[in-house]
Design an enzyme around this catalytic site. Structure first.
Site, PDB file in Angstrom:
ATOM      1  N   ASN A   9       0.868  -1.172   0.000  1.00 24.70           N
ATOM      2  CA  ASN A   9       0.000   0.000   0.000  1.00 24.70           C
ATOM      3  C   ASN A   9       0.908   1.225   0.000  1.00 24.70           C
ATOM      4  O   ASN A   9       1.492   1.571   1.021  1.00 24.70           O
ATOM      5  CB  ASN A   9      -0.894  -0.020   1.251  1.00 24.70           C
ATOM      6  CG  ASN A   9      -1.722   1.245   1.373  1.00 24.70           C
ATOM      7  OD1 ASN A   9      -1.791   2.054   0.445  1.00 24.70           O
ATOM      8  ND2 ASN A   9      -2.367   1.418   2.517  1.00 24.70           N
ATOM      9  N   TRP A  10       1.008   1.851  -1.154  1.00 26.74           N
ATOM     10  CA  TRP A  10       1.928   2.990  -1.272  1.00 26.74           C
ATOM     11  C   TRP A  10       1.388   4.248  -0.601  1.00 26.74           C
ATOM     12  O   TRP A  10       2.121   5.227  -0.464  1.00 26.74           O
ATOM     13  CB  TRP A  10       2.214   3.275  -2.750  1.00 26.74           C
ATOM     14  CG  TRP A  10       3.179   2.327  -3.378  1.00 26.74           C
ATOM     15  CD1 TRP A  10       3.814   1.275  -2.778  1.00 26.74           C
ATOM     16  CD2 TRP A  10       3.644   2.363  -4.736  1.00 26.74           C
ATOM     17  NE1 TRP A  10       4.645   0.647  -3.670  1.00 26.74           N
ATOM     18  CE2 TRP A  10       4.561   1.292  -4.887  1.00 26.74           C
ATOM     19  CE3 TRP A  10       3.389   3.168  -5.832  1.00 26.74           C
ATOM     20  CZ2 TRP A  10       5.206   1.031  -6.088  1.00 26.74           C
ATOM     21  CZ3 TRP A  10       4.023   2.911  -7.034  1.00 26.74           C
ATOM     22  CH2 TRP A  10       4.922   1.844  -7.158  1.00 26.74           C
ATOM     23  N   LYS A  11       0.104   4.259  -0.272  1.00 20.15           N
ATOM     24  CA  LYS A  11      -0.509   5.463   0.308  1.00 20.15           C
ATOM     25  C   LYS A  11      -0.220   6.660  -0.611  1.00 20.15           C
ATOM     26  O   LYS A  11      -0.176   6.488  -1.824  1.00 20.15           O
ATOM     27  CB  LYS A  11      -0.019   5.686   1.748  1.00 20.15           C
ATOM     28  CG  LYS A  11      -0.163   4.401   2.578  1.00 20.15           C
ATOM     29  CD  LYS A  11       0.070   4.582   4.042  1.00 20.15           C
ATOM     30  CE  LYS A  11      -0.097   3.253   4.755  1.00 20.15           C
ATOM     31  NZ  LYS A  11       0.035   3.354   6.197  1.00 20.15           N
ATOM     32  N   GLY A 234       3.051  -1.043   4.193  1.00 20.05           N
ATOM     33  CA  GLY A 234       3.130   0.374   3.845  1.00 20.05           C
ATOM     34  C   GLY A 234       4.562   0.774   3.528  1.00 20.05           C
ATOM     35  O   GLY A 234       5.064   0.546   2.424  1.00 20.05           O
ATOM     36  N   GLY A 235       5.255   1.338   4.512  1.00 21.82           N
ATOM     37  CA  GLY A 235       6.599   1.887   4.311  1.00 21.82           C
ATOM     38  C   GLY A 235       7.557   0.974   3.565  1.00 21.82           C
ATOM     39  O   GLY A 235       8.225   1.400   2.613  1.00 21.82           O
TER      40      GLY A 235
HETATM   41  P1  13P Z   1       3.295   0.551   7.552  1.00 31.08           P
HETATM   42  O1  13P Z   1       3.799  -0.761   6.983  1.00 31.08           O
HETATM   43  O2  13P Z   1       4.009   1.746   7.010  1.00 31.08           O
HETATM   44  O3  13P Z   1       3.230   0.507   9.041  1.00 31.08           O
HETATM   45  O4  13P Z   1       1.777   0.708   7.035  1.00 31.08           O
HETATM   46  C1  13P Z   1       0.897  -0.349   7.159  1.00 31.08           C
HETATM   47  C2  13P Z   1      -0.350  -0.010   6.437  1.00 31.08           C
HETATM   48  O5  13P Z   1      -1.089   0.867   6.853  1.00 31.08           O
HETATM   49  C3  13P Z   1      -0.644  -0.740   5.198  1.00 31.08           C
HETATM   50  O6  13P Z   1      -1.928  -0.501   4.754  1.00 31.08           O
END
Ligand code: 13P
Length: 254
Positions: A9-11, A234-235
């Protein structure tokens, strides 16, 4: 059969030139691998969906959206609908992410409507649930998760594919991962809820992902838990070498 899913999830991250580089590199990295029961998904910002699907079509990964509107078409400035995603050959869509619940006031009812629109368009919803630190400390984690499940799955049949992601809010972007035991406990609760509300077979086949500071160093211990079927990352999904390492770990374990 239950699939293992490694989803990024690249956000709201990455500028266009980096997107192309990442996707071509991922495509190359996966080319020689036999992914077997593992599905790799990238969820980029919607602006990059077209280039992403163009690369994915000849590659061993899939594209997912990060959000969708609960209406089909019409005067909803800035929004994207499930039938639009379908028309772009998008296969998955994250919904109910805690950031959407928190910053955009998404309710369980809205999430339920989104699941319905996605299923009507044959897009697999990745439904996120998770408790805040305050809720965990109050000892109401189970109640929160069950309420989110009851809301999201109201009047939903799951002959179609559905994925659930358990993302403890206190572990997202904080570097603080749930221990494998803490995560397994909630994953078991979720699978049990599916068993009771649908069927043992559905519960066996449904993939439940963990999300929250998942990175190469903790991927193996999380994926070794019996009810953790992958990650929503995410990250660490922004970095091609970390993301590839996590896929390799999944290949070794699952
Ligand atoms: P992180 O891996 O950056 O903690 O984010 C997790 C997330 O929200 C994936 O949707």
């Amino acid at each position: 059969m239950r699939r293992t899913i490694i989803a990024g999830n690249w956000k709201m991250n990455k500028l266009f030139p980096e997107v192309e580089d990442f996707l071509f590199e991922l495509s190359e990295n996966l080319e020689a691998k036999d992914l077997g029961k593992i599905d790799v998904i990238i969820c980029p910002p919607s602006l990059y969906m077209e280039i992403a699907t163009d690369v994915a079509v000849d590659s061993k990964f899939y594209i997912g959206a990060q959000n969708v509107n609960d209406k089909d078409l019409g005067a909803y400035t800035g929004e994207i609908s499930a039938c639009m995603l379908d028309s772009m050959d998008i296969d998955y869509c994250i919904i109910g992410h805690s950031e959407r619940r928190e910053y955009y006031s998404e309710t369980n009812e809205m999430i339920n409507a989104k699941v319905k629109r996605l299923q009507e368009n044959a897009i697999v919803p990745i439904i996120c649930v998770g408790e805040t630190l305050e809720q965990r400390e109050q000892g109401i984690t189970q109640d929160v998760i069950l309420e989110q499940l009851n809301g999201a799955f109201k009047d939903i049949r799951i002959e179609e594919n559905v994925i659930i992601a358990y993302e403890p809010v206190w572990a997202i972007g904080t570097g603080k991962t749930a221990t494998p035991e803490q995560a397994q406990e909630v994953h078991f609760l979720i699978r049990n809820w599916i068993r009771e509300n649908y069927s043992p077979l559905t519960a066996d086949n449904l993939s439940i992902l963990y999300g929250g500071s998942m990175k190469p160093a903790n991927t193996a211990e999380l994926l070794m838990q019996p009810d953790i079927d992958g990650g929503l990352i995410g990250g660490s999904s922004l970095d091609i070498s970390q993301f590839t390492q996590m896929i390799d770990t999944a290949l070794n374990i699952k």
